[in-house]
Scaffold this motif. Structure first.
Motif, short mmCIF file in Angstrom:
data_model
loop_
_atom_site.label_atom_id
_atom_site.label_comp_id
_atom_site.label_asym_id
_atom_site.label_seq_id
_atom_site.Cartn_x
_atom_site.Cartn_y
_atom_site.Cartn_z
N VAL A 342 0.94 -1.19 0.25
CA VAL A 342 0.24 0.01 0.04
C VAL A 342 0.93 1.06 0.12
O VAL A 342 1.76 1.52 0.92
CB VAL A 342 -1.01 -0.11 1.24
N SER A 343 0.88 2.11 -0.97
CA SER A 343 1.56 3.29 -1.05
C SER A 343 0.78 4.75 -1.20
O SER A 343 -0.32 4.54 -1.89
CB SER A 343 2.27 3.14 -2.23
N THR A 344 1.08 5.42 -0.25
CA THR A 344 0.22 6.85 -0.50
C THR A 344 1.21 7.93 -0.25
O THR A 344 2.17 7.91 0.38
CB THR A 344 -0.64 6.74 0.81
N PRO A 345 0.77 9.11 -0.70
CA PRO A 345 1.66 10.22 -0.61
C PRO A 345 2.03 10.94 0.89
O PRO A 345 2.80 11.28 1.14
CB PRO A 345 1.12 11.27 -1.50
N ASN A 346 0.77 10.78 1.52
CA ASN A 346 0.79 11.05 2.73
C ASN A 346 -0.24 10.24 3.43
O ASN A 346 -1.31 9.71 3.01
CB ASN A 346 0.67 12.51 3.20
N VAL A 347 -0.13 10.19 4.93
CA VAL A 347 -1.17 9.73 5.66
C VAL A 347 -2.56 10.41 5.81
O VAL A 347 -3.55 9.73 6.11
CB VAL A 347 -0.61 9.36 7.31
N ARG A 370 -2.85 -16.04 3.49
CA ARG A 370 -1.40 -15.94 3.49
C ARG A 370 -0.90 -14.63 2.90
O ARG A 370 0.05 -14.71 1.93
CB ARG A 370 -0.74 -16.95 2.71
N VAL A 371 -1.43 -13.49 3.12
CA VAL A 371 -1.14 -12.15 2.61
C VAL A 371 -0.59 -11.21 3.82
O VAL A 371 -1.13 -11.22 4.77
CB VAL A 371 -2.42 -11.42 2.14
N THR A 372 0.73 -10.63 3.40
CA THR A 372 1.29 -9.54 4.41
C THR A 372 1.22 -8.39 3.70
O THR A 372 1.51 -7.89 2.48
CB THR A 372 2.84 -10.14 4.51
N VAL A 373 0.92 -7.44 4.63
CA VAL A 373 0.82 -6.02 4.38
C VAL A 373 1.94 -5.34 4.59
O VAL A 373 2.57 -5.39 5.58
CB VAL A 373 -0.46 -5.43 4.78
N ILE A 374 2.61 -4.40 3.43
CA ILE A 374 3.67 -3.57 3.41
C ILE A 374 3.26 -2.26 3.15
O ILE A 374 2.54 -2.02 2.16
CB ILE A 374 4.66 -4.14 2.50
N GLU A 375 3.27 -1.47 3.93
CA GLU A 375 2.96 -0.03 3.87
C GLU A 375 4.21 1.01 3.56
O GLU A 375 5.25 0.89 3.98
CB GLU A 375 2.15 0.52 5.22
N LEU A 376 3.96 1.70 2.51
CA LEU A 376 5.04 2.59 2.17
C LEU A 376 4.11 4.19 2.12
O LEU A 376 3.36 4.33 1.39
CB LEU A 376 5.51 2.39 0.64
N LEU A 377 4.77 4.92 3.20
CA LEU A 377 3.98 6.23 3.48
C LEU A 377 4.82 7.32 3.13
O LEU A 377 6.24 7.13 3.67
CB LEU A 377 3.63 5.88 4.96
N GLY A 378 4.29 8.37 2.72
CA GLY A 378 5.09 9.61 2.23
C GLY A 378 5.86 9.68 1.33
O GLY A 378 6.19 8.65 0.49
N VAL A 379 6.88 10.67 1.16
CA VAL A 379 8.05 11.06 0.27
C VAL A 379 9.00 11.22 1.14
O VAL A 379 9.05 11.71 2.20
CB VAL A 379 7.34 11.70 -0.87
N GLU A 380 10.26 11.31 0.23
CA GLU A 380 11.45 11.78 0.70
C GLU A 380 11.33 13.22 1.21
O GLU A 380 10.54 14.20 0.27
CB GLU A 380 12.62 11.73 -0.43
#
Length: 460
Positions: A342-347, A370-380
């Motif tokens: 899951v990727s989002t520009p901001n929370v 058998r699904v693992t959730v990985i969160e990618l939040l925000g930007v550099e």
């Protein structure tokens, strides 16, 4: 000359005067067999007995001669003497039963006693007979049947004085059943991984006294058939030409060797081929969501009823987040679990807020699948990556974005299967029902579907 003519006439016909009438007596010169003949008229010769002309004394071997003379019993050979001929028992008279002494010093006929006989007995089928005196009178013939046959009728026949046999011709009947011998009972172990065994045997041995073809019938599967576990009775019946019957039977026992029943691992389950624990069965160990297997993946039931290898166990899956590359992170999930990135520009992104609530409610169902959730939040420079509260290195975050082509400009979810293949992308918030449908339609194996059906209620 007149006297000579009289003598010649008497040699052909003897004429006497009885009560004023002439009676003609015909002479016989043949040896035909005579059994019964009308009595000849008795006459009294009108000759001078002072100088009688006598016939020779009759003798009848194996018989009796009874004579009467018109003169006296001391003159049984005199002219006109009449003799009755009869034979002893066992003999038959051939010739005349009665003769007279003629004027030519000859008897009017002859006779002799011939030994009486019966006709030759016919040979009986499947038997024989033995006679004491062949076909003579009083001969005793005893009948015997060949082995396996029984005599029906008269056992003994006797040749009678009249030339006929007593009783009637007997019969040798086949009343003895044929013989049959079945093969020995069979015991066979089921083939590896199967609950059946192929069993073959030789044809039963049969024989019969008649030596003729026998009809063999089987009740049960034929030789070479597949037999299930247990005891099976095979029966054979045999009939001879007389429909006498014999039967035999034997058992076919199929044994399915079994190992001790396996227990599923704690936090896991088993899937086995064949009948779970029979010889040749293979059992594979699986772990529940969030757990991973430690030890051999499969075990096989061996012929000696023991399992191969040691039982594995399921341990809580450890995700190492201290890795420095995306590849190192993904290797931990390869062929084990699916990923939902899951990727989002901001929370504060509204799509993320909605999706986050949905994911919290779907956590149990995702784990079951058998699904693992990985969160990618925000930007550099403030981007964060995390897996259930454990944070990822920035290089790992960047590597995931590049590997999965994930932009930081908008909300997106990417579904990755166990082989690391990008399966589906969601640009809008997606509910658990729709999300589960994608996973079940494209990713789950048949085995996982069965497992899911069993445990579907656990997340309700």
């Amino acid at each position: 000359m007149a006297k000579l003519c009289i003598v010649l006439l008497l040699e052909a016909h003897f004429v006497s005067w009885i009560h004023g009438h002439y009676t003609e007596v015909t002479t016989y010169d043949t040896y035909n067999e005579v059994l019964h003949e009308e009595e000849e008229p008795y006459y009294t010769p009108q000759l001078d007995y002072s100088n009688p002309r006598w016939c020779h004394t009759l003798k009848l071997p194996n018989g009796d001669v009874s004579c009467s003379s018109p003169r006296s019993r001391n003159h049984y050979g005199s002219l006109g003497t009449r003799c009755e001929l009869s034979c002893d028992r066992g003999y038959k008279l051939v010739g005349r039963p009665s003769v007279q002494c003629m004027s030519n010093r000859r008897w009017s006929g002859t006779g002799h006693c011939r030994r009486a006989r019966c006709h030759v007995l016919p040979v009986i089928q499947h038997g024989t007979f033995h006679c004491s005196e062949n076909v003579m009178v009083d001969s005793r013939c005893e009948y015997l049947c060949h082995p396996g046959y029984q005599l029906e009728g008269d056992h003994v026949r006797i040749c009678q004085d009249g030339g006929s046999w007593t009783g009637s011709e007997p019969l040798c009947a086949d009343n003895e059943p044929p013989k049959i011998k079945c093969p020995e009972s069979k015991v066979k172990v089921a083939e590896p991984g199967k609950l059946t065994a192929r069993v073959s045997w030789n044809r039963p041995h049969t024989s019969d006294t008649s030596g003729k073809t026998l009809d063999l019938m089987r009740v049960g599967p034929e030789s070479g058939s597949m037999f299930a576990e247990g005891i099976h009775i095979i029966r054979y019946r045999v009939y001879d030409q007389a429909r006498n019957r014999a039967a035999c039977k034997f058992n076919v026992r199929v044994e399915v060797r079994k190992c001790p029943a396996l227990k599923p691992p704690l936090h896991g389950y088993l899937t086995c081929s064949s009948d779970l624990n029979n010889y040749g069965a293979t059992c594979e160990y699986h772990c529940d969501s969030g757990y991973e297997r430690s030890g051999a993946a499969t075990r096989v039931c061996r012929f000696d009823r023991s399992w191969s290898d040691e039982p594995p166990y399921c341990v809580l899956m450890h995700i190492n987040t201290d890795v420095k590359t995306a590849a190192a992170l993904l290797d931990q999930f390869y062929e084990k679990r699916r990923l939902l990135v899951v990727s989002t520009p901001n929370v504060a992104n509204p799509y993320y807020k909605i999706q986050n609530v949905m994911l919290q409610k779907a956590d149990c169902g995702l784990d079951l699948r058998r699904v693992t959730v990985i969160e990618l939040l925000g930007v550099e420079p403030r981007q964060v990556g995390r897996i259930k509260g454990r944070y990822l290195d920035s290089q790992v975050i960047e590597g995931l974005r590049q590997a999965l082509h994930i932009s930081t400009s908008y909300f997106i979810m990417v579904l990755v299967d166990e082989d690391g293949i990008d399966r589906e992308r969601f640009m809008n918030p997606t509910g658990s029902t729709e999300l589960y449908a994608y996973i079940e339609d494209y990713l789950l194996e048949e085995e996982e579907r069965e497992r899911l059906e069993i445990n579907r209620d656990m997340c309700e």
